[in-house]
Design a protein around this motif. Sequence first.
Motif, mmCIF file in Angstrom:
data_model
loop_
_atom_site.group_PDB
_atom_site.id
_atom_site.type_symbol
_atom_site.label_atom_id
_atom_site.label_comp_id
_atom_site.label_asym_id
_atom_site.label_seq_id
_atom_site.Cartn_x
_atom_site.Cartn_y
_atom_site.Cartn_z
ATOM 1 N N ALA A 143 -6.135 -15.254 -9.404
ATOM 2 C CA ALA A 143 -7.003 -15.114 -8.246
ATOM 3 C C ALA A 143 -8.138 -14.143 -8.545
ATOM 4 C CB ALA A 143 -6.192 -14.629 -7.046
ATOM 5 N N TYR A 145 -9.594 -13.656 -11.425
ATOM 6 C CA TYR A 145 -10.579 -14.224 -12.336
ATOM 7 C C TYR A 145 -11.287 -15.445 -11.771
ATOM 8 C CZ TYR A 145 -9.329 -11.085 -16.104
ATOM 9 O OH TYR A 145 -9.162 -9.970 -16.877
ATOM 10 N N GLN A 146 -10.688 -16.085 -10.798
ATOM 11 C CA GLN A 146 -11.320 -17.295 -10.288
ATOM 12 C C GLN A 146 -12.565 -16.976 -9.453
ATOM 13 O OE1 GLN A 146 -7.851 -18.858 -8.605
ATOM 14 N NE2 GLN A 146 -7.365 -20.025 -10.446
ATOM 15 N N PRO A 147 -13.580 -17.860 -9.551
ATOM 16 C CA PRO A 147 -14.809 -17.587 -8.810
ATOM 17 C C PRO A 147 -14.637 -17.729 -7.295
ATOM 18 C CG PRO A 147 -14.952 -19.704 -9.960
ATOM 19 C CD PRO A 147 -13.697 -19.047 -10.415
#
Lengths: 762, 196
Positions: A143, A145-147
Amino acid sequence: MSLERTTRRLAAVWLVLVLACVAHNAWHWVLQKRAPVTDMLAMLPRDEQRPLAAQATQALADAGSRRVTVLIGGGEAAQAQRAADAFLQALGDIPARHRVADADSQAWLSLYTPVRAGLLSPQSRERLAQAPAEALADQALAALYQPVGGPRVGAWADDPLNLFGQWLAERGQSSRVRVQDGRLMLTDPEAPERQYALVLIELPGSGFEISAQRALQPRLDAAAQAAEGQGARVIRAGVPLFAAVAAAQAEREIHTIGAGSLIGIVALTLLAFRSLRPRLLVALSMAVGLLVAASVCLLVFGELHLVTLVFGASLLGVAENYGSNYFSARQGLQPQERWAMLARQIPVVSLAMATTVIGYALLALPPFPGLRQIAVFSAVGLVAAFVTVLWWFPLLDGAGRMAPTRFADWLGSRRALWPALKARGLVVLLVVSALVMAAGASRLRFDDDIRQLQSAPPALVAQQREFARLMQAPGLAQFFVVQGRSEQELLAREEALTAQLRGLQIGAQAVSDWLPSQRRQREDAELAARRAADMRPLLAEKLGQPVVAATAVAAELTPEAWLASPASEPVRAQWLGRLGDGVGSVVLLRGAESADTRAALAALRLDGVTWVDKVGEVSTLLGRYRELMSAVLVLGFVLTWAALAWRFGRASWRALAPTVLASALTVALLALGGQVLQLFHILPLLILLGLGVDYGIFLLEQPGRSETRPFLSVTLAAASTLLSFGLLALSGTPALHAFGLTMLIGVFLAWLLTPFFIPSHA
Amino acid sequence: MKRRTLLLSLAPVTAWAAPDLAQSVRERLQQPEWLRGDFTQTKKVPGFAKPLVSTGNFVAARGLGVLWRTVKPFASELRLTQHEIRATQGGQTAMRLDASKEPAVRVINTLMFALLNGDVSGLAGLFELSGSVKGAGWQLVLAPKPGALQQVLKKVELEGDGFVRRIQLFEANGDESLIQLTNPRTDGGAEPGLFQ
C-alpha cells in the motif's frame, strides 16, 4: 291500546339511553380527541401480542411516513444536476434537501477520527486475528508503494494497514448515496454511466394527513415536469405518495359508487312509498345501532379498533331488513291499525333478529379480541337498530295511510312468478347446484397474503421497485428488535446478532456498525495495537529505516456523542431509546424477502433479540380470522336452524336451505370467476346468513303466492343491500371489491332462490 | 464539450488560455490505444527519513484500465479496471474496491489512465489546467476542482513530449510521489486478457 302505551313509555326510555350514547360518543371522540386503534396486530390474542414489536414498528413507520424521496437523472451527472435544480425551483418553498455543505459531509470524519483506534471492519478483525505478521507487513508495504489505494485518512505511519480507511469504506457501502459537487448523488449499480440527483422531502406532520398531501401532490407533479423538461427521468418513492393515491381513490369512489348507491336507494324508496320518510327512518335506526354499539364497546373494551368499526358497521347492514319489513307491512294501513300490525310482526321480526344475532355472537367464541369486539359491536348494534324500529317507528311514521303505490303493488305481485318447487324441481335445482359447486371446488384457492390487498397503481409500484433497486436500501417489512438493560448490553447483543447474520450471508444495517459497544472498541484497539507492534520490526527491516509508532489514542465513542453528531442521522431512526424497562434498537436487513430466509431468521434465538415480520404476521392473522369465521359460519347455520325449528317445526329447512345454497353457490362462482379467496370473501357470507334467513322467515310467515307484502319487503331490502354493499364490487380497493362482489352474488341468489322453497299454501 | 469551454471562459485568468493549452498539449501527444512502459517511483512520506523508491512496469489500455506492476523492492500488482481496483501480492488479493459499491473507483481509474496517457480532456473534467508549451515538450499543473478529489490531492505536475515522462503527485496527507516513466512502447499489440 296497551301496546301503544307500552311502546310510548319504552320509546321515551330508549330516547334517554340513545341520548346518553350520543353524549358518550361525543365525549370520547370529540372532547377526548381519541381515535380508533389502527394497529392490525392488536387484533391478535393477548398472549400473542408483542407490544415491543408494535412500538418498534410504529417508530420506524413514523420516521418513514413523512418522507418522499425523488431520484432525478438517468444520464450524465451534469444533466442530473441541472434537472434537480429545475425540480427544486418548481417545488418552491416545500422544504427539500439536496445540496450538502462541506462541513456536513465532513461531520462523520470529525466524529470518528478521534476514536479511530477502536474501529475495525469484520474483515480487518478477522485478518488481524489470523494473518502472520509477515503477511501483514507485506500488505502494508504494498500500500505504501502503490500510487493509489483505498480511501485513507491521515499519514501511512499512523495506520499502515489502513484499518480506519477500510472501516470507513464499509460504512460508505451501507448507503449508495454519495456527496458529489456538494450534492446528494447516486449511481445506478448496474449501469455506472447513469447518474441520479437525490432530493429528500420531509412533510410536516404525518404522511397520512390529507392536507399535507393535498399541498404536496400538485407541486411534486409540476416539479417532476420541470425536471423531465430537462430530459431527465424522475423516480418518486415514499409512504405519502401511496397514502395520497389511496385517499384520491377513496374520494373518487365515494363520489361515484357512494352517489350511485344513494341515488338508487332514494329512488327505490320514493317509488315504493312515495315518501322519503321510510328511508330516513331506516337510516336513523342504523345510526342508533352504530352509536349504541360504539358506546357499549368502549365501555366493555375501553377502546374501539378500526377493524371493528369497519366490519361491525357492515354487519349492521342487516338491520335494513327490519325497517324495510315495517314499512312494507305498514303500507296501506290506517294509522290506528299500525298497533295490530305491529303485534303481528313482532314475533316474526324478533325471530329474524335473533337468528342473525346468534351468528354474530358466535364470533365471540375464539379468543381473538378483534372478533370479540366485532361480535359485541354487531350484536348490540343490531339489537339497538331493531329496538329503534319497534319502539320509535310507530311514533314517527306519520299520520297518513301510506297509500300503496302502483310500483309497490306491482313489485309485490311479482311473487306469483315463482312456482313453489315440488320434490322433482328441488332435485333438479340441487343437481345443477351440485355441479356448479363441484366445478367451483376444483378451482377453489385461498391466499391470505396481506399484499393481495394492496391496490396501488402499477406505475407507482414500478417506481418504488426501481427506487429500491437503485438505492439498495434495507427493507422495512421484516426486521429484528434488539433490547438490552443498558445501552452497552444492547450494542453487544446487536453485535452478536450481526455476527450470526454475516454467517448466513444476510446484509444487515445496525446501530452497532456505526457505534460499536465499548467492549468491542477496547478489544479491537488492543488487537490492532498488538499486531502493529508485531509488524513494526519487519517493516523497519524491509524499509531499511525505522518506522515511527502511531500515537496511542485512548478515546472511545459513546452513545451520547454519536447521537449528538449529524453523522448518526442515516441510522438514528433505528435507535429506539427507551423500550420497555431497558433500551432498544432495530436491525434492518437486505435481501431477506424470500420465504426460506424469513423462516431461517425467525428461527434465530439470541438473548434480547426479537424477529418481526409484520407482513407475515398480518397475513397469518388474516388467515386465522378467515378460518375462524368459516367455522363460525358453519356453527351459525346449525344454530339458526335450531331457532327456526322452534318456530316453524318441520318446515324450518325451507327458510334456511335457500341461504345455504346461495352461500355455497357464491363461493363456487367466486372460485370459477378466478377470485382467490380471503377473509373479505368470508365475512360477507356471515352477513348473508343473517340477511338470507330473514328473507326465508318473512316469506314463510305468509307463504301464499298472492301475499304481496312479504315479497315487497324482501325485495326492497335485497335491492337496498345490493345498492349499498353490492356496488362495492366496483371498488378498486381489493378488500372492498371482494366484499362487494360476494354480497352482490350472495344476496341476489338468496333473494332469487328463497321463493322457490316456500310452499304455495300454509 | 462546448458548454465546458463556455464555463471555463468565465473562470479566472490562469485558466483563460486553457482550451488553447489543452489543444497544444494534445497535438504533441501520441496517445496510443495500448501504452506500455517502465517506471521509477520516488515517494517521500512524512515520518520516513529516506525516500521510498520502487521500480516496475505498467500497461495503460484505453477503455480497459491500467496495470501497475511493482518489481522492486518487492513484487506486487495493482489492477484498475472499469469494475474494480484490485491489489495482489503473490496471487493473493490484498485490497479490492468494487465500482458498483464505491463509485469513486471510476474516478480513480479515469485519473490514473489520464495521467499515464496524458489524456487532457479526461484531466480537464477533474482539474483546472495551467502550464506551458515549449518546442516538442509541454508541462501542466493540475489543481483539483472543488469536491472529493481536493480531499486527497493538493496538486499534480505533469511533464512530457510525445509521451508523459514525469508525474509529480502532492497528496493532501503530505505524501509526495515523483513518478518517472521511461521506455514507452506502443507496439505491443492488444492484450485484453490482462483486464478481465
